[in-house]
Design a protein around this motif. Structure first.
Motif, PDB file in Angstrom:
ATOM      1  N   ASP A 169       0.495  -1.111  -0.239  1.00  9.04           N
ATOM      2  CA  ASP A 169       0.622  -0.008  -0.002  1.00  9.04           C
ATOM      3  C   ASP A 169       0.883   1.023  -0.099  1.00  9.04           C
ATOM      4  O   ASP A 169       0.398   2.809   0.005  1.00  9.04           O
ATOM      5  CB  ASP A 169      -1.106  -0.256   0.871  1.00  9.04           C
ATOM      6  CG  ASP A 169      -1.708   1.079   1.460  1.00  9.04           C
ATOM      7  OD1 ASP A 169      -2.528   0.981   0.164  1.00  9.04           O
ATOM      8  OD2 ASP A 169      -1.330   1.913   2.450  1.00  9.04           O
ATOM      9  N   LYS A 213     -13.079   9.596  -5.966  1.00 14.42           N
ATOM     10  CA  LYS A 213     -11.605   8.969  -6.709  1.00 14.42           C
ATOM     11  C   LYS A 213     -10.243   9.263  -5.682  1.00 14.42           C
ATOM     12  O   LYS A 213     -10.605  10.757  -5.633  1.00 14.42           O
ATOM     13  CB  LYS A 213     -11.583   8.437  -8.283  1.00 14.42           C
ATOM     14  CG  LYS A 213     -10.830   8.089  -8.613  1.00 14.42           C
ATOM     15  CD  LYS A 213     -10.783   8.332 -10.381  1.00 14.42           C
ATOM     16  CE  LYS A 213      -9.266   7.090 -10.317  1.00 14.42           C
ATOM     17  NZ  LYS A 213      -9.218   6.746 -11.911  1.00 14.42           N
ATOM     18  N   ARG A 214      -9.463   8.990  -4.966  1.00 14.87           N
ATOM     19  CA  ARG A 214      -8.069   9.408  -4.332  1.00 14.87           C
ATOM     20  C   ARG A 214      -7.418   9.929  -5.734  1.00 14.87           C
ATOM     21  O   ARG A 214      -7.694   9.197  -6.348  1.00 14.87           O
ATOM     22  CB  ARG A 214      -7.512   7.951  -3.503  1.00 14.87           C
ATOM     23  CG  ARG A 214      -8.836   8.095  -2.416  1.00 14.87           C
ATOM     24  CD  ARG A 214      -8.160   7.227  -1.764  1.00 14.87           C
ATOM     25  NE  ARG A 214      -9.011   6.481  -0.111  1.00 14.87           N
ATOM     26  CZ  ARG A 214      -8.485   5.575   0.310  1.00 14.87           C
ATOM     27  NH1 ARG A 214      -7.093   5.072  -0.094  1.00 14.87           N
ATOM     28  NH2 ARG A 214      -8.683   5.721   1.604  1.00 14.87           N
ATOM     29  N   LYS A 215      -6.897  11.194  -5.301  1.00 11.09           N
ATOM     30  CA  LYS A 215      -6.427  11.649  -5.756  1.00 11.09           C
ATOM     31  C   LYS A 215      -4.862  10.826  -5.524  1.00 11.09           C
ATOM     32  O   LYS A 215      -4.497  10.061  -4.864  1.00 11.09           O
ATOM     33  CB  LYS A 215      -5.751  12.889  -5.409  1.00 11.09           C
ATOM     34  CG  LYS A 215      -6.896  13.486  -5.809  1.00 11.09           C
ATOM     35  CD  LYS A 215      -6.693  15.618  -5.493  1.00 11.09           C
ATOM     36  CE  LYS A 215      -6.939  16.266  -5.451  1.00 11.09           C
ATOM     37  NZ  LYS A 215      -6.981  17.288  -4.534  1.00 11.09           N
ATOM     38  N   GLU A 216      -4.062  10.233  -6.522  1.00  8.46           N
ATOM     39  CA  GLU A 216      -2.266   9.868  -6.754  1.00  8.46           C
ATOM     40  C   GLU A 216      -2.022  10.338  -5.278  1.00  8.46           C
ATOM     41  O   GLU A 216      -1.958  12.112  -5.111  1.00  8.46           O
ATOM     42  CB  GLU A 216      -1.994  10.458  -8.051  1.00  8.46           C
ATOM     43  CG  GLU A 216      -0.381   9.197  -7.828  1.00  8.46           C
ATOM     44  CD  GLU A 216       0.051   9.251  -9.451  1.00  8.46           C
ATOM     45  OE1 GLU A 216       1.140   9.270  -9.436  1.00  8.46           O
ATOM     46  OE2 GLU A 216      -0.466   9.725 -10.295  1.00  8.46           O
ATOM     47  N   GLY A 217      -1.407   9.858  -4.567  1.00  3.98           N
ATOM     48  CA  GLY A 217      -0.509   9.812  -3.280  1.00  3.98           C
ATOM     49  C   GLY A 217      -1.381  10.170  -2.207  1.00  3.98           C
ATOM     50  O   GLY A 217      -0.928  10.405  -1.422  1.00  3.98           O
ATOM     51  N   TYR A 218      -2.787  10.356  -2.660  1.00  3.30           N
ATOM     52  CA  TYR A 218      -3.508  10.344  -1.265  1.00  3.30           C
ATOM     53  C   TYR A 218      -3.943   8.792  -0.862  1.00  3.30           C
ATOM     54  O   TYR A 218      -3.870   8.244  -1.953  1.00  3.30           O
ATOM     55  CB  TYR A 218      -4.587  11.573  -1.810  1.00  3.30           C
ATOM     56  CG  TYR A 218      -4.040  12.854  -1.699  1.00  3.30           C
ATOM     57  CD1 TYR A 218      -4.886  13.149  -0.633  1.00  3.30           C
ATOM     58  CD2 TYR A 218      -4.169  13.166  -2.657  1.00  3.30           C
ATOM     59  CE1 TYR A 218      -4.610  15.038  -0.968  1.00  3.30           C
ATOM     60  CE2 TYR A 218      -3.152  14.403  -2.962  1.00  3.30           C
ATOM     61  CZ  TYR A 218      -3.742  15.470  -1.672  1.00  3.30           C
ATOM     62  OH  TYR A 218      -3.546  16.531  -2.215  1.00  3.30           O
ATOM     63  N   ARG A 225      -2.595  11.319   2.370  1.00  8.63           N
ATOM     64  CA  ARG A 225      -1.271  11.640   2.972  1.00  8.63           C
ATOM     65  C   ARG A 225      -0.842  10.908   4.602  1.00  8.63           C
ATOM     66  O   ARG A 225      -1.702  12.038   4.981  1.00  8.63           O
ATOM     67  CB  ARG A 225      -0.761  12.907   2.843  1.00  8.63           C
ATOM     68  CG  ARG A 225      -0.921  13.114   1.404  1.00  8.63           C
ATOM     69  CD  ARG A 225      -0.355  14.996   1.109  1.00  8.63           C
ATOM     70  NE  ARG A 225      -1.577  15.471   0.959  1.00  8.63           N
ATOM     71  CZ  ARG A 225      -2.442  16.974   1.464  1.00  8.63           C
ATOM     72  NH1 ARG A 225      -0.949  17.772   0.753  1.00  8.63           N
ATOM     73  NH2 ARG A 225      -2.891  16.778   1.848  1.00  8.63           N
TER      74      ARG A 225
END
Length: 289
Positions: A191, A233-238, A240
């Motif tokens: 993950d 939808k989650r943003k890339e990198g989230y 955090r």
């Protein structure tokens, strides 16, 4: 491989190097070792150890131990306690593995029939075999060391090895981790939360496995909780969960039973910073008017 001899040879204990191969067992219970020594004293050694002659002996060692580390230790213990010369030599099967990988496979096969080798220890021998160059990948190491494993067992061994690779040296008494715990750690590493788990354990400095696990359980639970059906939808990198903003300031987000908490650590995490953060939060959420 040579055929098994008709009878084991008597080999001087002092000439056998138990550290020549990476062992798959990290911990030996002293009480269990005493029990084994007593059993050997009363009934004799039922299963000889397995060794092979080293191409380049390292005095006083002439042989490398393949399997039987506990039995060898029991003989050393009996000699220490009794002083009798009979415990200075041990029955041993002489093997002739062609490669280091084959020698490791012999050891793993012998220990695999016993239940006292933990999931973590099995994963660790996979990692060490790859690190020493016996295999190029973890998958190849699993296949070579555990040829009888079916697809599901092989996948679990590979994931456990992934957890060992990410967290070796971090946990107290890792051999006590269950298979499920090892697989949860592997899932966290996949993950992208491995750094977070390492940061929490290193920062909190808990000294027992139970205390360490209690620290990371909320992290694992959050990772394993699927997003709500209507969640955006989650943003890339989230999300955090860990942010190193500067060498002296780290922020960690943690889900709790009542919501979330933010942990500020480092030399820069002082009263003035906390007041500034609270001012920003208040400005954003305090009712106007």
């Amino acid at each position: 491989m040579t055929d098994e001899p008709k009878a084991p040879a008597l080999i001087p204990v002092a000439e056998i190097d138990r550290a020549a191969l990476t062992r798959d067992r990290l911990h030996v219970d002293p009480a269990a070792l005493e029990e084994l020594a007593l059993s050997i004293l009363q009934q004799g050694l039922r299963n000889p150890v397995e060794i092979y002659e080293m191409e380049e002996p390292r005095p006083p060692f002439r042989y490398a131990l393949v399997s039987g580390a506990r039995r060898l230790a029991a003989y050393e213990r009996l000699h220490y306690l009794t002083g009798q010369e009979r415990w200075t030599t041990i029955p041993a099967w002489l093997r002739a593995p062609e490669t280091g990988a084959e020698a490791l496979a012999l050891m793993v096969t012998e220990n695999a029939v016993r239940e006292d080798v933990s999931p973590w220890e099995k994963g660790r021998i996979v990692v060490k075999a790859r690190e020493k160059g016996h295999f190029e990948t973890l998958d190849e190491a699993v296949k070579g060391l555990f040829p009888g494993a079916d697809r599901m067992k092989a996948a679990r061994l590979r994931d456990t090895a992934l957890a060992v690779e990410a967290f070796d040296g971090l946990f107290a008494e890792p051999w006590r981790l269950s298979l499920r715990q090892c697989l949860r750690l592997a899932n966290a590493e996949k993950d992208g939360s491995g750094d977070l788990i390492a940061h929490v354990i290193e920062e909190e400095r808990a000294k027992t496995l139970e205390a360490q696990w209690a620290l990371i359980e909320p992290i694992l639970a959050e990772i394993e909780t699927p997003p709500a059906a209507n969640a955006p939808k989650r943003k890339e990198g989230y999300p955090r969960r860990l942010k190193h903003l500067r060498p002296d300031l780290t922020i960690r987000r943690e889900k709790t039973k009542l919501g979330y908490s933010l942990h500020f650590t480092g030399k820069y995490a002082q009263d003035r910073l906390m007041e500034d953060v609270l001012d920003d939060v208040i400005r954003r959420f305090e009712p106007v008017g």
